[in-house]
Motif scaffolding. Structure first.
Motif, PDB file in Angstrom:
ATOM      1  N   GLY A   1       0.806  -1.215   0.000  1.00 20.51           N
ATOM      2  CA  GLY A   1       0.000   0.000   0.000  1.00 20.51           C
ATOM      3  C   GLY A   1       0.839   1.265   0.000  1.00 20.51           C
ATOM      4  N   ILE A   2       1.936   1.244   0.753  1.00 17.86           N
ATOM      5  CA  ILE A   2       2.805   2.414   0.817  1.00 17.86           C
ATOM      6  C   ILE A   2       3.616   2.570  -0.464  1.00 17.86           C
ATOM      7  CG2 ILE A   2       4.734   3.466   2.058  1.00 17.86           C
ATOM      8  CD1 ILE A   2       2.091   3.527   3.543  1.00 17.86           C
ATOM      9  N   THR A   3       4.094   1.474  -1.019  1.00 17.73           N
ATOM     10  CA  THR A   3       4.858   1.567  -2.271  1.00 17.73           C
ATOM     11  C   THR A   3       3.991   2.117  -3.394  1.00 17.73           C
ATOM     12  OG1 THR A   3       4.367  -0.754  -2.805  1.00 17.73           O
ATOM     13  CG2 THR A   3       6.418  -0.303  -1.603  1.00 17.73           C
ATOM     14  N   GLU A   4       2.683   1.811  -3.367  1.00 25.75           N
ATOM     15  CA  GLU A   4       1.781   2.365  -4.374  1.00 25.75           C
ATOM     16  C   GLU A   4       1.640   3.867  -4.217  1.00 25.75           C
ATOM     17  OE1 GLU A   4      -1.891   0.307  -4.126  1.00 25.75           O
ATOM     18  OE2 GLU A   4      -1.030  -1.651  -4.645  1.00 25.75           O
ATOM     19  N   VAL A   5       1.582   4.331  -2.967  1.00 25.07           N
ATOM     20  CA  VAL A   5       1.500   5.775  -2.716  1.00 25.07           C
ATOM     21  C   VAL A   5       2.741   6.474  -3.254  1.00 25.07           C
ATOM     22  CG1 VAL A   5       1.492   7.540  -0.914  1.00 25.07           C
ATOM     23  CG2 VAL A   5      -0.024   5.564  -0.723  1.00 25.07           C
ATOM     24  N   ILE A   6       3.907   5.904  -2.963  1.00 25.52           N
ATOM     25  CA  ILE A   6       5.166   6.490  -3.436  1.00 25.52           C
ATOM     26  C   ILE A   6       5.217   6.487  -4.957  1.00 25.52           C
ATOM     27  CG2 ILE A   6       7.671   6.198  -3.458  1.00 25.52           C
ATOM     28  CD1 ILE A   6       7.442   5.103  -0.599  1.00 25.52           C
ATOM     29  N   ALA A   7       4.807   5.365  -5.557  1.00 20.93           N
ATOM     30  CA  ALA A   7       4.846   5.259  -7.012  1.00 20.93           C
ATOM     31  C   ALA A   7       3.913   6.269  -7.668  1.00 20.93           C
ATOM     32  CB  ALA A   7       4.473   3.844  -7.437  1.00 20.93           C
ATOM     33  N   SER A   8       2.756   6.501  -7.061  1.00 27.35           N
ATOM     34  CA  SER A   8       1.808   7.446  -7.647  1.00 27.35           C
ATOM     35  C   SER A   8       2.348   8.863  -7.639  1.00 27.35           C
ATOM     36  CB  SER A   8       0.470   7.382  -6.902  1.00 27.35           C
ATOM     37  OG  SER A   8       0.598   7.874  -5.577  1.00 27.35           O
ATOM     38  N   HIS A   9       3.075   9.236  -6.571  1.00 26.20           N
ATOM     39  CA  HIS A   9       3.673  10.572  -6.527  1.00 26.20           C
ATOM     40  C   HIS A   9       4.814  10.696  -7.520  1.00 26.20           C
ATOM     41  CE1 HIS A   9       1.362  11.030  -2.796  1.00 26.20           C
ATOM     42  NE2 HIS A   9       1.563  12.321  -2.929  1.00 26.20           N
TER      43      HIS A   9
END
Length: 427
Positions: free
Chosen positions: A115-123
């Motif tokens: 979930g956190i890696t997706e947040v980072i990837a989206s930014h």
């Protein structure tokens, strides 16, 4: 529109190394070391610094947030949530280099879950562009309900007027007794940051239509501006608002309100916050000018945020200055409330509240007819459960009970209501 991030993802990152379930969206957690170790909790003063940073983020004061989070990380270099918040803050300030450095720190040091890696990837995919103003937020709700006493009818049909030999016992006509009805309700709110310095514009609306008792149909509208800032080490928030209410499709009430809330720089137990609040409001009744009034309120507020729970306790002193011809004259009183919010499980939330308000009039209510100074005690209890069955879409079931106890039986009433609503937020 890409959102800043889901707050509970930060909590998920913080708890990932100890395999804890994600805590509530608005609640804090503590980072664990990549190596097996007990979670590291910051001292009270440091936690206050972290909360101040998160508050600055929520209010759109990104420059202030970056400074506060940097200071916190200097003292707590193992706090994963602070690193992630700071990285996203720098990204939204347009500092791509520093944001990328911090994103890599989160990835390498804390081994974040998907979930956190997706947040980072989206930014990263969106790019770090300067964003001085946060996106607006919406909430729309539509529901059906049933109220046992739509008109706040008196709980006792018998009452007495006059004194001594002039005393008369009367019985209320049916129109003044409780009337039950079902109703439809539509609510909406819109909050938009007006600048990058903590100023918000607020619009709220409420419409309720009864199935049969249309003389009790209501509609309200409120518009306001709120500004948050730090004065020294005090965190403050000022709000100015104007509202109007309609009853049976006619203007019934207008209200102007000013409020200031301030949190002093004091040490509190972990998870607790304390604030003072002052409020002044003026109410005008276009068709009943004798009831116009100005109310002063001084309050203290205690807030607790834990892993899954949030509790707010409020106590207020009240003074109500009415028009000269208002029955009973001025009033003094107090107000108390306890509100509780909790995370039940994935997508499930619950809340409950208990409030009590006391008013004591200075003068006799109506000389010759009702020879007592009015004393009013109103208690309200509510409980609700909310289920997010889809992102940004939820069902909300709420029950409410009101008990109004007075020394003038004509005004006493009881009611209970049950309402089911569907809510859409930030669509």
């Amino acid at each position: 529109m890409m959102k800043r991030h889901l707050p509970w993802l930060t909590a998920l990152l913080l708890a990932s190394s100890v395999h804890a379930s994600p805590p509530d969206a608005a609640l804090e957690a503590v980072a664990a070391d990549p190596a097996p170790a007990a979670p590291t909790y910051a001292p009270v003063k440091q936690e206050e610094l972290y909360r101040a940073g998160l508050q600055a983020v929520a209010e759109g004061r990104l420059e202030d947030a970056a400074v506060l989070l940097e200071r916190f990380i200097e003292q707590e270099p193992r706090h994963a949530g602070a690193f992630l918040e700071l990285a996203i803050t720098y990204c939204e300030l347009g500092n791509a280099t520093e944001a990328e450095r911090l994103f890599k720190t989160v990835e390498e040091r804390f081994d974040p879950p998907p979930g956190i890696t997706e947040v980072i990837a989206s930014h990263r995919a969106a790019g770090c562009k300067v964003r001085t103003i946060r996106p607006a937020s919406w909430l729309v709700s539509a529901g059906r309900g049933r109220d046992s006493n739509v008109n706040q009818g008196a709980s006792d049909s018998n009452f007495t007027i006059g004194t001594g030999s002039n005393q008369t016992d009367l019985e209320l006509s049916p129109e003044f007794l409780p009337k039950a009805d079902s109703y439809s309700v539509l609510t909406g709110s819109y909050v938009r940051p007006l600048n990058s310095y903590g100023t918000l514009g607020i619009v709220q609306g409420y419409v309720r239509r009864n199935d049969h008792i249309h003389e009790q149909d209501t509609a309200t509208m409120l518009m306001g501006v709120e500004h948050s800032m730090n004065i020294g080490r005090w965190r403050t928030r000022a709000t100015a608002a104007f509202g109007a209410a309609e009853l049976d499709k006619k203007l019934y009430q207008r209200q102007e309100q000013l409020q200031v809330r301030a949190s002093p720089p004091m040490s509190m137990p972990p998870g607790w916050d304390f604030a003072f609040a002052g409020n002044i409001s003026h109410v005008t009744y276009p068709t009943r000018t004798a009831y116009n009034a100005t109310t002063l309120e001084l309050s203290t507020l205690f807030t607790y945020r834990g892993k899954h729970d949030q509790v707010q306790i409020t106590g207020s002193g009240l003074h109500d200055h009415g028009a000269e011809e208002r029955p009973g004259g001025d009033r003094k009183g107090w107000f108390g409330s306890v509100q509780w919010y909790t995370l039940l499980g994935s997508g499930w939330y619950a809340e409950a509240g208990l409030t009590h308000q006391h008013w004591q009039s200075d003068n006799i209510y109506s000389p010759g007819l009702i020879e007592v100074a009015r004393r009013q005690n109103t208690t309200s209890a509510r409980a609700a459960v909310q289920w997010y069955f889809r992102p940004n879409v939820s069902l909300h079931l709420e029950g409410r009970v009101v008990r109004d106890r007075e020394n003038i039986s004509l005004f006493q009433y009881n009611s209970h209501a049950l309402q089911l609503s569907m809510r859409w937020d930030n669509f």
